[in-house]
Design a protein around this motif. Sequence first.
Motif, short mmCIF file in Angstrom:
data_model
loop_
_atom_site.label_atom_id
_atom_site.label_comp_id
_atom_site.label_asym_id
_atom_site.label_seq_id
_atom_site.Cartn_x
_atom_site.Cartn_y
_atom_site.Cartn_z
N PHE A 5 -20.05 49.30 0.96
CA PHE A 5 -20.76 48.77 2.13
C PHE A 5 -20.07 47.52 2.66
O PHE A 5 -19.82 47.38 3.85
N ASP A 6 -19.76 46.58 1.75
CA ASP A 6 -19.08 45.35 2.16
C ASP A 6 -17.73 45.64 2.78
O ASP A 6 -17.34 45.02 3.78
N ASN A 12 -14.59 47.74 9.70
CA ASN A 12 -14.86 48.73 10.74
C ASN A 12 -14.67 48.18 12.15
O ASN A 12 -14.32 48.91 13.06
N PHE A 13 -14.84 46.87 12.34
CA PHE A 13 -14.65 46.28 13.67
C PHE A 13 -13.21 46.41 14.15
O PHE A 13 -12.95 46.37 15.35
N ALA A 14 -12.28 46.56 13.22
CA ALA A 14 -10.86 46.59 13.58
C ALA A 14 -10.35 48.00 13.86
O ALA A 14 -9.17 48.18 14.10
N THR A 15 -11.22 49.00 13.83
CA THR A 15 -10.75 50.35 14.15
C THR A 15 -10.50 50.48 15.65
O THR A 15 -11.06 49.74 16.44
N SER A 16 -9.66 51.41 16.00
CA SER A 16 -9.25 51.60 17.38
C SER A 16 -10.00 52.76 18.02
O SER A 16 -10.61 53.58 17.34
N VAL A 48 -8.38 43.85 6.15
CA VAL A 48 -8.26 44.53 4.87
C VAL A 48 -9.26 43.91 3.90
O VAL A 48 -9.33 42.69 3.75
N TYR A 49 -10.05 44.76 3.28
CA TYR A 49 -10.99 44.35 2.25
C TYR A 49 -10.40 44.75 0.91
O TYR A 49 -9.95 45.88 0.74
N LYS A 50 -10.41 43.83 -0.04
CA LYS A 50 -9.85 44.10 -1.37
C LYS A 50 -10.91 43.84 -2.43
O LYS A 50 -11.64 42.86 -2.36
N THR A 63 -8.08 58.50 5.11
CA THR A 63 -8.51 57.79 6.31
C THR A 63 -9.73 58.52 6.86
O THR A 63 -9.63 59.67 7.30
N ILE A 64 -10.85 57.84 6.80
CA ILE A 64 -12.13 58.42 7.20
C ILE A 64 -12.40 58.06 8.66
O ILE A 64 -12.33 56.88 9.03
N PRO A 65 -12.70 59.03 9.52
CA PRO A 65 -12.98 58.75 10.93
C PRO A 65 -14.17 57.82 11.12
O PRO A 65 -15.04 57.69 10.25
N SER A 66 -14.22 57.19 12.28
CA SER A 66 -15.23 56.16 12.52
C SER A 66 -16.66 56.69 12.55
O SER A 66 -17.57 56.00 12.09
N LYS A 67 -16.90 57.89 13.06
CA LYS A 67 -18.28 58.40 13.10
C LYS A 67 -18.87 58.57 11.71
O LYS A 67 -19.99 58.12 11.45
N PRO A 68 -18.17 59.21 10.77
CA PRO A 68 -18.72 59.26 9.41
C PRO A 68 -18.86 57.87 8.77
O PRO A 68 -19.77 57.65 7.99
N ILE A 69 -17.98 56.95 9.13
CA ILE A 69 -18.08 55.58 8.60
C ILE A 69 -19.36 54.92 9.08
O ILE A 69 -20.06 54.25 8.31
N ILE A 70 -19.69 55.10 10.35
CA ILE A 70 -20.93 54.52 10.89
C ILE A 70 -22.14 55.12 10.19
O ILE A 70 -23.07 54.41 9.81
N ALA A 71 -22.11 56.44 9.98
CA ALA A 71 -23.21 57.09 9.27
C ALA A 71 -23.28 56.60 7.83
O ALA A 71 -24.38 56.32 7.32
N LEU A 72 -22.14 56.47 7.19
CA LEU A 72 -22.10 56.01 5.80
C LEU A 72 -22.64 54.59 5.67
O LEU A 72 -23.40 54.28 4.76
N LYS A 73 -22.28 53.73 6.60
CA LYS A 73 -22.76 52.35 6.57
C LYS A 73 -24.28 52.30 6.71
O LYS A 73 -24.93 51.50 6.05
N SER A 74 -24.84 53.16 7.55
CA SER A 74 -26.30 53.15 7.71
C SER A 74 -27.00 53.74 6.49
O SER A 74 -28.14 53.40 6.20
N ILE A 75 -26.33 54.63 5.76
CA ILE A 75 -26.92 55.25 4.57
C ILE A 75 -26.85 54.32 3.36
O ILE A 75 -27.80 54.22 2.59
N LEU A 76 -25.69 53.67 3.21
CA LEU A 76 -25.49 52.85 2.02
C LEU A 76 -26.43 51.66 2.00
O LEU A 76 -26.67 51.01 3.00
N SER A 77 -26.92 51.38 0.86
CA SER A 77 -27.72 50.18 0.69
C SER A 77 -26.86 49.16 -0.05
O SER A 77 -25.77 49.47 -0.51
N LYS A 78 -27.34 47.97 -0.13
CA LYS A 78 -26.58 46.93 -0.81
C LYS A 78 -26.89 46.88 -2.29
O LYS A 78 -26.71 45.86 -2.93
N ASP A 79 -27.34 47.99 -2.85
CA ASP A 79 -27.62 48.00 -4.29
C ASP A 79 -26.33 48.26 -5.07
O ASP A 79 -25.26 48.34 -4.50
N GLU A 80 -26.44 48.39 -6.34
CA GLU A 80 -25.27 48.52 -7.21
C GLU A 80 -25.05 49.94 -7.71
O GLU A 80 -24.37 50.14 -8.70
N SER A 81 -25.63 50.96 -7.05
CA SER A 81 -25.44 52.33 -7.52
C SER A 81 -24.00 52.77 -7.31
O SER A 81 -23.30 52.29 -6.43
N ASN A 82 -23.54 53.70 -8.13
CA ASN A 82 -22.17 54.20 -8.04
C ASN A 82 -22.04 55.20 -6.90
O ASN A 82 -22.94 56.00 -6.66
#
Length: 169
Positions: A5-6, A12-16, A48-50, A63-82
């Motif tokens: 998530f982080d 994601n802001f830097a995608t074209s 770049v996030y490291k 390289t994951i397209p931006s639409k799935p990334i947006i969906a993934l970001k909304s799904i992911l929570s900030k918990d510690e699950s794998n």
Amino acid sequence: SRVLFDGIEKTNFATSDDDLRPITKGINVSTEKGKLRIAGINELTFSVYKNNEIGTDNLINITIPSKPIIALKSILSKDESNVCIKSDGNSAIISNDEFTLSCILHEGKFLPYEKVMNIKHTSVLVVDRIELLRALKRVSVFSNQNSKLIKLDMNAGQIFLNVSSQDLD
């Protein structure tokens, strides 16, 4: 999932949105020797996030397209699950106990951002973040509306912010 998530949030802001380079329309996720790298790049910026503590020795470079990334970001929570990422080169499945997301990946090789990042810089600039943000907001009004470029000229004890706009010439 917190790490992923982080990483998405910080790159994601830097995608074209350039159709001529579809590989830049997503973020690159790569792992090597327990290190995670998530990168987004466009014609003006890259981010770049490291994270060096992901606990896997599996190699992945997708390289994951931006639409799935947006969906993934909304799904992911900030918990510690794998989170598990599986890829066959053409598609990826990203899942944990609560969700499964499948997507088609961008074809091609992601831009070699490491070459730009490994430049040895000879200058160090320490500034008050709030003061710099205020100055950037004041100057950005005069910048080119498409690029929003602002040039920083640094001298001992001073920073000059310059913009170039055809509307002002």
